[in-house]
Design a protein around this motif. Structure first.
Motif, PDB file in Angstrom:
ATOM      1  N   TRP A 276      -4.870  -6.301  14.548  1.00  0.00           N
ATOM      2  CA  TRP A 276      -4.460  -4.951  14.174  1.00  0.00           C
ATOM      3  C   TRP A 276      -4.316  -4.082  15.421  1.00  0.00           C
ATOM      4  O   TRP A 276      -4.980  -4.314  16.439  1.00  0.00           O
ATOM      5  N   THR A 279       0.914   1.363  15.504  1.00  0.00           N
ATOM      6  CA  THR A 279       2.358   1.140  15.524  1.00  0.00           C
ATOM      7  C   THR A 279       2.936   1.827  16.767  1.00  0.00           C
ATOM      8  O   THR A 279       2.271   2.665  17.387  1.00  0.00           O
ATOM      9  N   GLU A 310      -1.377   5.441  12.414  1.00  0.00           N
ATOM     10  CA  GLU A 310      -0.799   4.358  11.625  1.00  0.00           C
ATOM     11  C   GLU A 310      -1.049   3.031  12.333  1.00  0.00           C
ATOM     12  O   GLU A 310      -0.823   2.903  13.543  1.00  0.00           O
ATOM     13  N   TYR A 311      -1.521   2.023  11.571  1.00  0.00           N
ATOM     14  CA  TYR A 311      -1.836   0.694  12.110  1.00  0.00           C
ATOM     15  C   TYR A 311      -0.964  -0.356  11.441  1.00  0.00           C
ATOM     16  O   TYR A 311      -0.594  -0.215  10.261  1.00  0.00           O
ATOM     17  N   VAL A 312      -0.640  -1.399  12.204  1.00  0.00           N
ATOM     18  CA  VAL A 312       0.027  -2.566  11.653  1.00  0.00           C
ATOM     19  C   VAL A 312      -0.974  -3.721  11.634  1.00  0.00           C
ATOM     20  O   VAL A 312      -1.690  -3.970  12.623  1.00  0.00           O
ATOM     21  N   SER A 328       2.390  -9.404   7.420  1.00  0.00           N
ATOM     22  CA  SER A 328       2.064  -8.108   8.010  1.00  0.00           C
ATOM     23  C   SER A 328       2.023  -7.020   6.949  1.00  0.00           C
ATOM     24  O   SER A 328       2.644  -7.142   5.888  1.00  0.00           O
ATOM     25  N   THR A 330       1.001  -2.319   6.783  1.00  0.00           N
ATOM     26  CA  THR A 330       0.622  -1.133   7.556  1.00  0.00           C
ATOM     27  C   THR A 330      -0.267  -0.227   6.702  1.00  0.00           C
ATOM     28  O   THR A 330      -0.247  -0.292   5.468  1.00  0.00           O
ATOM     29  N   ARG A 332      -2.423   3.995   7.221  1.00  0.00           N
ATOM     30  CA  ARG A 332      -2.667   5.136   8.097  1.00  0.00           C
ATOM     31  C   ARG A 332      -4.028   5.742   7.769  1.00  0.00           C
ATOM     32  O   ARG A 332      -4.340   5.988   6.595  1.00  0.00           O
TER      33      ARG A 332
END
Length: 589
Positions: A276, A279, A310-312, A328, A330, A332
């Motif tokens: 993780w 983005t 925000e994370y991927v 994948s 996402t 936030r």
């Protein structure tokens, strides 16, 4: 005369020897005797033209030393490697002897040089016990034998052969090592009859078979190899997976600094790799991270992530050392919030009480306070605490008080207010000094420490020797929490008092006692290299000295001689001493 005796104790005169010795010889070594044999030794005194009386004694020689630590170093299918420790003495070599139980009258016999300490006996039968004798061979003959029983290995199959952790194109083969095997042959066959194999070294007990077809059943076999001989075959079956990807990946229970990630289980997976990071739009807010999880894990809580970011997410399936396809998603994190309804509820000359309303998601609160010319102080409070009394403040001073919510390792925005403490009244008692203690003691000094007392203008410190003397005192500012007294007498006890001051008023004193250290003594003082008229004195240097005072006197005389030496001395020679007399030496730094 040297005469061997028979087993019945009779003299064997035909083997008698005579040794002639010189008149000044009182000992003699008799050589060239047989081991483990009884001898009669007769000694005659020889005079010119006359032989005198004789003395006779009987002795028995010892056995020849045997080989020690005779052992089997390595067992093979058709061989035994033997080792031993040679005995001391002059050796011609060693003799190995194995009686052949299946061939009466025949034996394995091998003569070996005396410089070796191991030997391989080959040409033996599989899974059979052998009794082996070894002799140490001397010029006088062989020693008594030393025996051992060794057994050759049995030609066995591989045990605990497992074929598991199948993916769409790989399987793992694991097995238990076979003692004595020099390698293994691993073979796998597909349903259409295609066969592949690989030869592996003796240290292998694991192998990843790759390049297989998805959804296919394979027959996998393994057999141990012993040199040129192959052992029995062990068989297993395994089927590769039709597919091996994660189907669902989602984040839930998202807060300002955490989120719960979950996914579906994949059959045959040995684990998962979760990665993780922010983005591209939020790059720099946090660093990318990843970790490996075991195959039973389908949920993981991410902690200490950045707020309002925000994370991927990426999840990969692991099949041993092989990495399967990934998926994948996402999410936030929530932004950090302000503490609300922050207010002062009461105050005195030395305290201020505040309270506030709770905030969702906070793990604790950070409360800070300071004056314009003071150092900020702060305290962390549990999220269940919604009020606090700040104590030990300075009277009639304006304090800025700040509070912020803490979310894990992140701190939210702060909110501040100001409050002036009230003045100290004349009738209000002065608080005594707290936690007064001596924190450092020297030969000629003490250092005190204490907790700051709120509302005071300073501290008055008194000290006086316990055995009497001049009392000294010193007033220090209110900001002080330590004080050092110098120029004290070594090895002396002192009474020390500290009183808080408010203007011209002096509060109740707090008493401590302490004793200064002794001056260091010389260590390792000794008299060495004493002669008839001198002695060399040695000692260990003392750090920080300016010299040494060396003195000595005769034990029965009061007159003492002295010598002053510089700090670099660690030895000194004293001469002009009287022979056979006792002296007392002393030294002081």
């Amino acid at each position: 005369m040297v005469t061997p005796l028979s087993s019945r104790g009779q003299l064997l005169l035909n083997q008698q020897r005579q040794l002639d010795l010189k008149a000044d010889v009182s000992t003699a070594v008799v050589t060239e005797l047989s081991p483990k044999t009884e001898y009669s030794l007769t000694l005659y005194a020889v005079y010119p033209n006359l032989i005198g009386n004789s003395e006779t004694l009987t002795v028995k020689t010892t056995s020849l030393p045997k080989v020690s630590n005779f052992r089997v170093i390595e067992e093979g299918l058709f061989s035994l490697r033997l080792g031993w420790t040679p005995p001391l003495g002059k050796l011609n070599g060693f003799k190995l002897f194995i009686p052949r139980s299946n061939r009466p009258g025949l034996a394995y016999e091998q003569l070996l040089p005396g410089v070796i300490s191991s030997h391989v006996i080959d040409g033996l039968e599989e899974d059979k016990k052998y009794t082996v004798n070894i002799y140490a061979v001397y010029p006088e003959g062989p020693s008594e034998p030393v025996s051992l029983v060794g057994k050759t290995l049995k030609l066995v199959a591989v045990k605990q052969f497992l074929v598991q952790n199948a993916t769409t194109d790989t399987v793992q083969a694991r097995w238990e090592s076979v003692k004595g095997a020099t390698g293994y042959r691993l073979t796998w066959a597909s349903p259409d009859g295609h066969i592949e194999n690989i030869n592996l070294g003796e240290n292998f007990n694991f192998y990843m078979i790759q390049g297989l077809n998805s959804g296919s059943e394979y027959v996998v076999t393994i057999n141990p190899i012993f040199g040129d001989t192959e052992g029995p075959v062990t068989t297993n079956k395994v089927k590769t997976l039709e597919s091996s990807a994660v189907q669902t990946l989602k984040a839930s229970a998202v807060s300002t600094n955490s989120a719960v990630v979950s996914w579906n289980s994949v059959p045959g997976a040995t684990g998962y790799r979760l990665a993780w990071g922010p983005t591209p739009e939020f790059a720099g807010r946090d660093r990318p991270r990843q970790l490996a999880l075991n195959s039973s894990t389908t949920e993981y809580k991410l902690k200490n992530v950045a707020h309002d970011t925000e994370y991927v997410l990426s999840l990969y399936v692991l099949f041993g050392s092989a990495v399967g396809p990934g998926i994948s998603a996402t999410f936030r994190t929530s932004p950090l919030g302000y503490v609300s309804n922050f207010k002062v509820t009461s105050y005195t000359s030395t305290s201020i009480a505040v309270e506030w309303s709770p905030i969702v998601g906070a793990t604790e609160y950070k409360l800070s306070w300071y004056t314009d010319d003071g150092k900020p102080q702060f305290q962390y409070l549990d999220r269940s605490v919604l009020s606090h009394q700040i104590k030990n403040l300075i009277p009639q001073s304006t304090y800025t008080i700040t509070i912020r919510a803490v979310y894990g390792n992140s701190e939210g925005p702060d909110i501040s207010l100001s409050q002036l403490t009230s003045a100290v009244s004349e009738s209000e008692p002065i608080q005594p000094v707290r936690e007064l203690k001596v924190v450092d003691i020297g030969v000629n000094s003490f250092t005190l420490s204490w907790k700051k007392t709120p509302g005071v203008s300073g501290y008055k410190i008194y000290w006086i020797p316990f055995l009497g003397g001049n009392e000294k005192s010193q007033v220090v500012p209110a900001a002080s929490t330590t004080f050092t007294m110098d120029n004290l007498q070594e090895s002396s006890a002192y009474k020390i008092q500290v009183s808080p001051m408010v203007g011209g008023r002096e509060g109740s004193p707090v008493l401590v006692t302490a004793r200064t250290l002794d001056l260091p003594k010389v260590e390792g003082f000794a008299a060495l290299n004493t002669t008839e008229s001198s002695a060399v004195l040695n000692w260990t240097r003392v750090a920080g000295v300016s010299g040494y005072l060396l003195s000595w006197r005769h034990i029965s005389v009061l007159e003492t001689k002295t010598e002053t030496l510089g700090p670099a001395f660690s030895s000194y020679k004293i001469s002009d001493l009287q022979y056979g007399r006792t002296y007392i030496f002393s030294i002081r730094p």
